[in-house]
Design a protein around this motif. Structure first.
Motif, mmCIF file in Angstrom:
data_model
loop_
_atom_site.group_PDB
_atom_site.id
_atom_site.type_symbol
_atom_site.label_atom_id
_atom_site.label_comp_id
_atom_site.label_asym_id
_atom_site.label_seq_id
_atom_site.Cartn_x
_atom_site.Cartn_y
_atom_site.Cartn_z
ATOM 1 N N ILE A 15 0.839 -1.201 0.000
ATOM 2 C CA ILE A 15 0.000 0.000 0.000
ATOM 3 C C ILE A 15 0.873 1.250 0.000
ATOM 4 C CG2 ILE A 15 -1.634 1.364 1.377
ATOM 5 C CD1 ILE A 15 -2.767 -1.407 2.350
ATOM 6 N N MET A 16 1.869 1.274 0.874
ATOM 7 C CA MET A 16 2.733 2.456 0.968
ATOM 8 C C MET A 16 3.537 2.652 -0.314
ATOM 9 S SD MET A 16 3.769 2.541 5.047
ATOM 10 C CE MET A 16 5.308 1.805 4.737
ATOM 11 N N ASN A 17 3.926 1.558 -0.955
ATOM 12 C CA ASN A 17 4.702 1.663 -2.196
ATOM 13 C C ASN A 17 3.855 2.090 -3.387
ATOM 14 O OD1 ASN A 17 7.147 0.997 -1.021
ATOM 15 N ND2 ASN A 17 6.898 -1.182 -1.392
ATOM 16 N N LEU A 18 2.533 1.965 -3.287
ATOM 17 C CA LEU A 18 1.650 2.307 -4.396
ATOM 18 C C LEU A 18 1.351 3.800 -4.492
ATOM 19 C CD1 LEU A 18 -0.948 -0.597 -4.257
ATOM 20 C CD2 LEU A 18 0.766 -0.198 -6.022
ATOM 21 N N GLU B 215 -1.979 2.585 -13.371
ATOM 22 C CA GLU B 215 -1.768 1.181 -13.007
ATOM 23 C C GLU B 215 -1.905 1.018 -11.504
ATOM 24 O OE1 GLU B 215 -1.677 -2.624 -13.607
ATOM 25 O OE2 GLU B 215 -1.563 -1.229 -15.279
ATOM 26 N N THR B 216 -1.407 1.998 -10.781
ATOM 27 C CA THR B 216 -1.516 1.988 -9.327
ATOM 28 C C THR B 216 -2.970 2.016 -8.904
ATOM 29 O OG1 THR B 216 0.592 3.083 -9.066
ATOM 30 C CG2 THR B 216 -0.911 3.262 -7.239
ATOM 31 N N ALA C 259 -8.110 -3.241 -6.726
ATOM 32 C CA ALA C 259 -8.096 -4.701 -6.522
ATOM 33 C C ALA C 259 -7.791 -5.039 -5.068
ATOM 34 C CB ALA C 259 -7.076 -5.346 -7.454
ATOM 35 N N MET C 260 -6.832 -4.344 -4.492
ATOM 36 C CA MET C 260 -6.471 -4.594 -3.095
ATOM 37 C C MET C 260 -7.632 -4.195 -2.180
ATOM 38 S SD MET C 260 -3.157 -3.262 -0.948
ATOM 39 C CE MET C 260 -1.995 -3.900 -2.130
ATOM 40 N N ALA C 261 -8.290 -3.085 -2.474
ATOM 41 C CA ALA C 261 -9.418 -2.634 -1.656
ATOM 42 C C ALA C 261 -10.583 -3.622 -1.747
ATOM 43 C CB ALA C 261 -9.857 -1.238 -2.088
ATOM 44 N N GLU C 262 -10.834 -4.159 -2.945
ATOM 45 C CA GLU C 262 -11.901 -5.157 -3.103
ATOM 46 C C GLU C 262 -11.597 -6.412 -2.292
ATOM 47 O OE1 GLU C 262 -13.676 -4.077 -7.522
ATOM 48 O OE2 GLU C 262 -11.984 -5.460 -7.385
ATOM 49 N N ALA C 263 -10.359 -6.865 -2.346
ATOM 50 C CA ALA C 263 -9.965 -8.051 -1.577
ATOM 51 C C ALA C 263 -10.076 -7.772 -0.081
ATOM 52 C CB ALA C 263 -8.540 -8.472 -1.943
#
Length: 137
Positions: free
Chosen positions: A71-74, A80-81, A87-91
């Protein structure tokens, strides 16, 4: 910036953690290496203070250290980020919903058993409590 230098002990105290936690976050790549005073002591800035607060809040919400690192690296890397974050938020939402259902079911079962245990003489309550925890999920 704080008026006093923000050394590791003071940073840790402000955050309610041990200095080893700060060092661990540095080794894990979650916190950038701080500058060093002439004495060799680590000197942190307010950004480090905020970053550790973020890490601790994310941990309390159930994020793993790897997820927090991702998350911090995004931050601030374009379209693309954005797709990766969505996708990460949906998961994360799916996992959170599943966890809430699991906790709700556990709460109901615990409340039922607690009522029963209060009416019971001691005995096997500890074993039943352990079994309840083991069967959760």
């Amino acid at each position: 910036m704080n008026e006093k230098p923000l050394l590791i002990g003071r940073l840790a105290k402000l955050l309610g953690v041990r200095p080893d936690t700060i060092r661990f976050y540095e080794r894990s790549g979650l916190l950038p290496k701080p500058s060093r005073a002439a004495s060799g002591y680590r000197v942190y800035n307010d950004a480090a203070l905020n970053q550790v607060r973020f890490i601790r809040k994310a941990r309390s919400l159930g994020f793993s250290l790897d997820e927090i690192r991702r998350i911090m690296n995004l931050r601030g890397h374009g379209k693309e980020t954005c797709r990766s974050v969505i996708a990460m938020a949906e998961a994360t939402l799916a996992e959170t919903e599943a966890k809430l259902q699991e906790l709700s079911k556990f709460k109901e079962t615990l409340a039922r058993n607690l009522k029963r245990w209060k009416k019971k003489t001691c005995g096997s309550i500890a074993a039943e409590f352990c079994a309840l925890i083991e069967s959760a999920g």
